[in-house]
Structure formats: structure tokens, C-alpha cells
Scaffold this active site. Structure first.
Site, PDB file in Angstrom:
ATOM      1  N   GLY A  81       3.193  -0.438 -10.256  1.00 62.40           N
ATOM      2  CA  GLY A  81       2.647  -0.500  -8.900  1.00 62.40           C
ATOM      3  C   GLY A  81       2.103  -1.885  -8.566  1.00 62.40           C
ATOM      4  N   ARG A 145       9.599   0.678 -11.791  1.00 64.99           N
ATOM      5  CA  ARG A 145       8.920   1.482 -12.809  1.00 64.99           C
ATOM      6  C   ARG A 145       9.848   1.902 -13.948  1.00 64.99           C
ATOM      7  NH1 ARG A 145       3.857   2.740 -11.775  1.00 64.99           N
ATOM      8  NH2 ARG A 145       3.114   2.940  -9.632  1.00 64.99           N
ATOM      9  N   ASP A 176       1.956   1.339 -19.178  1.00 68.17           N
ATOM     10  CA  ASP A 176       3.357   1.659 -19.484  1.00 68.17           C
ATOM     11  C   ASP A 176       4.200   0.383 -19.619  1.00 68.17           C
ATOM     12  OD1 ASP A 176       3.032   4.432 -19.529  1.00 68.17           O
ATOM     13  OD2 ASP A 176       3.205   4.570 -17.356  1.00 68.17           O
ATOM     14  N   LYS A 202      -2.189  -5.686 -15.762  1.00 64.90           N
ATOM     15  CA  LYS A 202      -2.248  -5.459 -14.312  1.00 64.90           C
ATOM     16  C   LYS A 202      -2.478  -4.000 -14.021  1.00 64.90           C
ATOM     17  CE  LYS A 202       0.520  -3.232 -12.665  1.00 64.90           C
ATOM     18  NZ  LYS A 202       1.630  -2.346 -12.248  1.00 64.90           N
ATOM     19  N   THR A 203      -3.217  -3.644 -13.066  1.00 69.59           N
ATOM     20  CA  THR A 203      -3.249  -2.351 -12.374  1.00 69.59           C
ATOM     21  C   THR A 203      -4.538  -2.229 -11.570  1.00 69.59           C
ATOM     22  OG1 THR A 203      -3.216   0.055 -12.461  1.00 69.59           O
ATOM     23  CG2 THR A 203      -4.138  -1.003 -14.396  1.00 69.59           C
ATOM     24  N   ILE A 204      -4.382  -1.815 -10.326  1.00 67.49           N
ATOM     25  CA  ILE A 204      -5.575  -1.626  -9.492  1.00 67.49           C
ATOM     26  C   ILE A 204      -6.439  -0.507 -10.080  1.00 67.49           C
ATOM     27  CG2 ILE A 204      -4.471  -2.408  -7.366  1.00 67.49           C
ATOM     28  CD1 ILE A 204      -4.582   0.647  -6.513  1.00 67.49           C
ATOM     29  N   ASP A 205      -5.818   0.393 -10.859  1.00 70.70           N
ATOM     30  CA  ASP A 205      -6.552   1.552 -11.374  1.00 70.70           C
ATOM     31  C   ASP A 205      -7.692   1.151 -12.313  1.00 70.70           C
ATOM     32  OD1 ASP A 205      -4.539   2.778 -10.023  1.00 70.70           O
ATOM     33  OD2 ASP A 205      -3.716   3.875 -11.730  1.00 70.70           O
ATOM     34  N   GLY A 251      -5.855   5.770  -7.840  1.00 67.81           N
ATOM     35  CA  GLY A 251      -6.213   5.640  -9.251  1.00 67.81           C
ATOM     36  C   GLY A 251      -5.635   6.843  -9.936  1.00 67.81           C
ATOM     37  N   GLU A 311      -8.131  10.181  -6.939  1.00 69.54           N
ATOM     38  CA  GLU A 311      -6.748  10.671  -6.834  1.00 69.54           C
ATOM     39  C   GLU A 311      -6.374  11.625  -7.978  1.00 69.54           C
ATOM     40  OE1 GLU A 311      -3.418   7.802  -5.939  1.00 69.54           O
ATOM     41  OE2 GLU A 311      -2.902   8.231  -8.005  1.00 69.54           O
ATOM     42  N   TYR A 424      -2.467   2.705  -0.739  1.00 64.37           N
ATOM     43  CA  TYR A 424      -1.499   1.632  -0.496  1.00 64.37           C
ATOM     44  C   TYR A 424      -2.115   0.497   0.335  1.00 64.37           C
ATOM     45  CZ  TYR A 424       1.493   5.095  -2.587  1.00 64.37           C
ATOM     46  OH  TYR A 424       2.016   5.991  -3.481  1.00 64.37           O
ATOM     47  N   GLU A 425      -3.212   0.815   1.074  1.00 59.03           N
ATOM     48  CA  GLU A 425      -3.893  -0.224   1.872  1.00 59.03           C
ATOM     49  C   GLU A 425      -4.458  -1.329   0.990  1.00 59.03           C
ATOM     50  OE1 GLU A 425      -4.406   2.957   1.882  1.00 59.03           O
ATOM     51  OE2 GLU A 425      -4.674   3.742   3.900  1.00 59.03           O
TER      52      GLU A 425
END
Ligand code: FBP
Length: 567
Positions: A81, A145, A176, A202-205, A251, A311, A424-425
Site C-alpha cells: 500500500g 502486492r 510482507d 514502509k507502512t502507514i499502519d 490500519g 479498521e 485512502y485520504e
């Protein structure tokens, strides 16, 4: 590349990301120390990664060292993502390669790992990259992905890289994708191919973190963006005084984003999945908790409020977790057949016969759309949770309960709810100063690790709650982060997602004050991310990072944001 730029884009393009002092001054050497492994699956990992297992940690410290200055061709791929700052990783990587040798080249693989398998690429020249500096998005080369684990895919990657003369690859991704990096590094070394692989977290989560990687990039910008939006809703809510706002935040599994946004805006209620799981709560229990909050505020004359919902909540509820586990087992054997059933009622019938009675009841109680989403997995075996509208489900269940209480006279207030989902924002926003600096530094460090000849490492970063000058960069062996997990019916090596630590400072700080937030309107309005201005406004890191790893150097003088480490 879009030729029409906003005034902010033009100004932001001039921003020079900060590097740690050691790297900026070129006054470093690389030191190694033993990696302490606490994975439960050491024997399996050692067996599956014999060439990668047991590598030491690498760290850049002050001193005089020497790295190779030979010209190299390096490949780079964005994976998974989107997360703010991906373009700056590429810019940092390119600048470090060119600083060492002007003749080095950077090749970007298109559309994620599949681009390597299929040999789709573009050359990333300084001129090309110039327009992407400090911008959000992954559109420079796209992402994907795809899982690279089958021997034929690994071999296809090798062929592509060798045909381009690429001797090293940087994989920018989350758990992953860094697992992909580990598999590639092991495959190349085991087969005697001279190709290095380095991963970037990386990951916004925010769930790819450990003692060597204090945060993944993108978490800072995404959570600040969501906090801005949720803060705006707080102000609307206390102005209009007529709606409860149920806000679901992205998340996939961990609730880091929800916790961070809660620490930033002080909502009336924030559900944290990890706490829900630790206390064995079910869906009706969560509904009870919300109804209780609605009643308390109604008694205080407040028929409005803000609820944050992570989420991934459903996967952590005792009753739904069991259902998801059973569905997973059914899909392991019947997925192809289920996909041939186009009529949802046929699917439900097929599933019902295979579930235990308790899970069949739980499944039947869910709305149709959620039932369908629970039958989908991505290529890594993850549920597509971003598509499940948990906030609407909770509104319906709370509404039913409140209406009943109204008929019996137990509830005398009013209840009207609105739903929101922020995800997604926040994933392609122009990176905050922290993420712009951090991502550039990650890319820069990846190049240094390659020049040091390392492979099978993910860039590590500590001391991140301090100014960028003081960040400590290095590499953590990917194999040391792996553990075995059941994915699509098979035990697979994966990097374990770091969940919210309910004994950690960030959660405890929230837990200390949430009762007050429930009744009082203690909202904070963080406003939009600022790129220009005083340090506390522009450079402060997340509350989570400050509470977990730092001493709040930059926020010291913002008294309204009172989050302090819990004793
Ligand atoms: P990564 O783990 O790949 O960084 O993805 C994060 C994420 O934004 C999750 O929060 C979300 O559940 C998922 O991606 C959505 O996936 P998609 O982009 O495929 O809709």
C-alpha cells in the site's frame, strides 16, 4: 508527471530533507554486533534461511570508514500500500549512489514486485526524479502486492536483474514485502548469484517496527492527516451538538493509527483492538461499551460525540475471530469452488454447512456485504479489511439497542449517528517534515548498506524522537525479524506485525485520561500538517514515537498536548 503544480508543490519541491549529522558529514564507519533473536520459530527460520540466518546487526557510528565507490546499477521497487514519502526514499537512494559515483544508475521496477518478475522497468535519472521530490504517492513507478516466493518467480527476478546488469535491489515495503526481500536475498545467495537485497520499512499502519526500527515511514503523515480530519469533525460535533460521529481509521491489523489519532484529538471513545482482544471482548461487548458512553453523555445533556474505530477491529473480537479462523480453514480447501458461486445465497449455504453452530450464527448475523468481504484474501493471505464498514455495523447495532432503551424509558436522550472512514485520504499526502526527512534518510542509508556489500538487511533507524541530526541508522538482518505463521493453510515465514502494546507508554497514557475525555469535550484540533514554521508546529514526531521512544524534545512547549509517559 502532472505538469500543473500548486503553489505549495512548487515551494515544497525546494525542501532539502535533513540527514543525520554523521551521514551528512560523511564521517561514519559501520560497526557490527550480535543480533538477539526472540522468535519462537528459530529452528524453522534457520532451516529455511541458512545463508541469511545469524547475520549481525549493522550500525553507522562516528569514525572513518570506507565503502565501495565502484559504479553500480541498483534496482528499486515499491511494494504494498502507498505511504507518504516513498518518492523521497528513491531520491535519497539516488543521491547517495550518485554522490559515491556519478556513473551509478538506478532502475525502477514498475507496478511492484511483478515488475521485476516480468522485466518492466524505467531508468530513474536525476532529471526524472527531480519532479517527485517531497511529493506524496507511489506514482513514480507504481506499486503492487505480488508475493515473490515460488522458485520460478525468484528465478525470473534473477534473470531480469542480471539482464539489466543490476547487482543490487532495494525493496520498499511493509512486513510482507520485507519478507519478499528476505526470500530473494536467501535465494540469490544460496544459488551463488551476486545480487544484494536491502529492504526499507514502509507502512502507514505503523506495525513494522521493533527495537531496531522505531517506526515505519508514512505513519507520521497519515496519522497527522487523519487527526486533522477527525479534529475538524470534533469541532463540528461540538458546534452542532446533534450527531455521534463513528470514525473508522485505516490500519489493517494494529490500532497504532487509532491510538495516535486519539492521543492527538482526545475523542470521547476510542476502541483499541489489542485491548479488546486482551480482555476477550465480543461484538456485543463493544456495543455495550459504546451504548454506555452514549448514555453517560446523554445524562450530561450531550447528545453528540466522537468514536474512533480501528479498521482491524473485527479480527480481534473473540466471537468474530473464531468465525474468521473457521472461514480461513474453509477457504484453504474450498476457495476456488466458492469463487465459482456467483449467487451470494449459494455461497452462504455452502459456508453454513461447514461452520460450527456458534460461528454460523455469528456469520448469519452480519450484513451481506460484510459476509462477502470475509471470504476474500489478498495474495499474502490477509483479509481485505479496508472494505468492511465496521463503523456502519456498529451504528446499526448501537441504534437498535438505544431504540429499545427508549421504548423502555431507560434512555431519554437523542441518538443520531454519522459514519466516516479515513484511509485512502492519508496514504498519498505530501510527506510531513518528519517523513520527508526520514524517507530520504532511509533511501540514503540503503545505498550505504549496499556499498558496504550487505545483503538480506532492512534499514534500521533509532533515536527518531530526537532531531534528525541525531538519528542512528544501520541495518537489521531480515531473517532475525522472521517468524512462522499460518497463511492460507500453510506455515510461512513472515515478519510479525507489531501490535499496540497495552503495557506500553502510548496506550497507558491514553488509558489514564480516556474517562475524562468521555464526558468532557476535551477535544484538540491539530489542524493541517505544516511544512514551514516553528519546529514544534512542523517537526514534532507522533505522540506514539515520543511516548514510546523519546523525551518529547520538540513538543516540550506545547502544553495543551499534555500526553506524558505514564508512570
Ligand atoms: P501496507 O501494509 O502494504 O502498507 O498497506 C497498508 C494499508 O493501507 C492498510 O492499512 C489497508 O488495510 C490496506 O493497505 C488496503 O489495501 P489496498 O490498498 O489493497 O486497498
Amino acid at each position: 508527471m502532472n505538469s500543473k503544480l500548486s503553489a505549495l508543490q512548487v515551494a515544497r519541491a525546494e525542501y532539502k530533507p535533513k540527514l543525520p549529522k554523521l551521514l551528512k558529514d560523511n564521517s561514519f564507519k559501520l560497526v557490527f554486533e550480535e543480533a538477539v533473536l526472540d522468535t519462537a520459530s528459530i529452528d524453522d527460520i534457520r532451516r529455511q534461511f541458512p545463508h541469511s540466518f545469524g547475520k549481525p546487526l549493522a550500525r553507522f557510528v562516528s569514525g572513518e570508514g570506507s565503502l565501495s565507490n565502484e559504479p553500480v546499477s541498483v534496482g528499486v521497487v515499491l511494494s504494498g500500500g502507498q505511504a507518504p514519502g516513498g518518492h523521497n526514499v528513491i531520491a535519497g537512494l539516488l543521491d547517495a549512489l550518485k554522490a559515491a559515483n556519478e556513473n551509478s544508475r538506478l532502475i525502477g521496477f514498475l507496478g511492484g514486485p511483478a515488475g521485476i518478475v516480468k522485466g518492466k522497468y524505467t531508468e530513474l535519472t536525476p532529471e526524472f526524479v527531480a519532479g517527485y521530490r517531497n511529493t506524496g504517492g507511489f506514482d513514480i513507478i507504481g506499486s503492487g502486492r505480488d508475493k515473490v516466493e515460488k522458485p520460478e518467480d525468484l528465478e525470473a527476478c534473477r534473470k531480469t536483474l542480471e539482464s539489466l546488469g543490476v547487482k543490487s535491489l532495494v525493496v520498499i515495503g511493509g512486513d510482507d514485502s520485507n519478507t519478499n526481500a528476505a526470500l530473494m536475498a536467501e535465494y540469490f545467495t544460496a544459488n551463488g548469484y551476486d545480487i544484494q537485497v536491502i529492504g526499507v520499512p514502509k507502512t502507514i499502519d505503523g506495525d513494522m517496527k521493533n527495537e531496531h526500527i522505531e517506526t515505519s515511514f508514512g505513519f507520521d503523515t497519515a496519522s497527522k492527516t487523519f487527526a486533522e480530519l477527525a479534529g475538524n469533525i470534533c469541532r463540528d460535533s461540538m458546534s452542532a451538538c446533534k450527531y455521534w460521529h463513528f470514525i473508522r481509521l485505516m490500519g489493517r491489523a494494529a490500532s497504532h493509527i487509532t491510538l495516535e489519532v486519539a492521543l492527538q484529538i482526545h475523542p470521547n471513545i476510542a476502541i483499541i483492538s489489542e485491548e479488546v482482544e486482551a480482555s476477550g471482548m465480543t461484538l456485543p461487548d463493544v456495543v455495550d461499551q459504546i451504548v454506555e458512553g452514549v448514555c453517560k453523555r446523554a445524562e450530561a445533556g450531550k447528545n453528540y460525540g466522537i468514536i474512533l474505530i480501528p479498521e482491524g477491529l473485527l479480527e480481534f473480537l473473540a466471537d468474530v475471530k473464531e468465525l474468521i479462523a473457521e472461514l480461513g480453514k474453509i477457504l484453504d480447501t474450498d476457495e476456488d469452488y466458492i469463487n465459482t458461486l456467483t449467487d451470494p445465497s449459494d455461497r452462504r449455504q455452502h459456508i453454513d454447512t461447514r461452520l460450527t453452530p456458534a460461528s454460523a450464527k455469528a456469520y448469519g448475523s452480519l450484513p451481506d456485504d460484510i459476509q462477502q468481504v470475509l471470504l476474500r484474501r489478498d495474495k499474502h493471505g490477509n483479509l481485505t479489511l479496508s472494505q468492511i464498514e465496521t463503523e456502519k455495523l456498529l451504528i446499526d447495532l448501537v441504534n437498535d439497542r438505544i431504540r429499545l432503551m427508549q421504548t423502555t424509558g431507560e434512555f431519554k436522550g437523542k441518538f443520531a449517528a454519522l459514519n466516516h472512514f479515513f484511509g485512502y485520504e492519508g496514504r498519498c499526502v505530501a510527506p510531513s517534515n518528519f517523513d520527508a526527512d526520514y524517507t530520504y534518510t532511509l533511501g540514503y542509508t540503503a545505498a550505504l548498506l549496499l556499498r558496504a556489500g550487505l545483503t538480506g538487511y532492512t534499514v534500521s533507524a533509532t533515536n527518531l524522537a530526537k532531531p534528525a541530526d541525531e538519528w542512528v541508522m544501520g541495518g537489521v538482518p531480515v531473517a532475525s525479524m522472521l517468524t512462522m505463521e499460518l497463511r492460507k493453510g500453510k506455515m510461512k515465514p513472515v515478519i510479525k506485525k507489531a501490535l499496540v502494546d497495552v503495557d506500553g507508554n502510548a496506550f497507558k497514557s491514553f488509558a489514564q485520561v480516556r474517562d475524562r475525555w468521555l464526558v468532557e469535550d476535551d477535544y484538540v484540533f491539530p489542524g493541517p500538517i505544516q511544512y514551514f514554521g516553528p519546529c514544534p508546529v512542523c517537526d514534532a514526531t507522533t505522540k506514539t514515537l515520543q511516548l514510546e521512544c523519546g523525551d518529547g524534545w520538540c513538543n516540550a512547549n506545547i502544553s495543551v498536548n499534555e500526553a506524558v509517559p505514564a508512570k
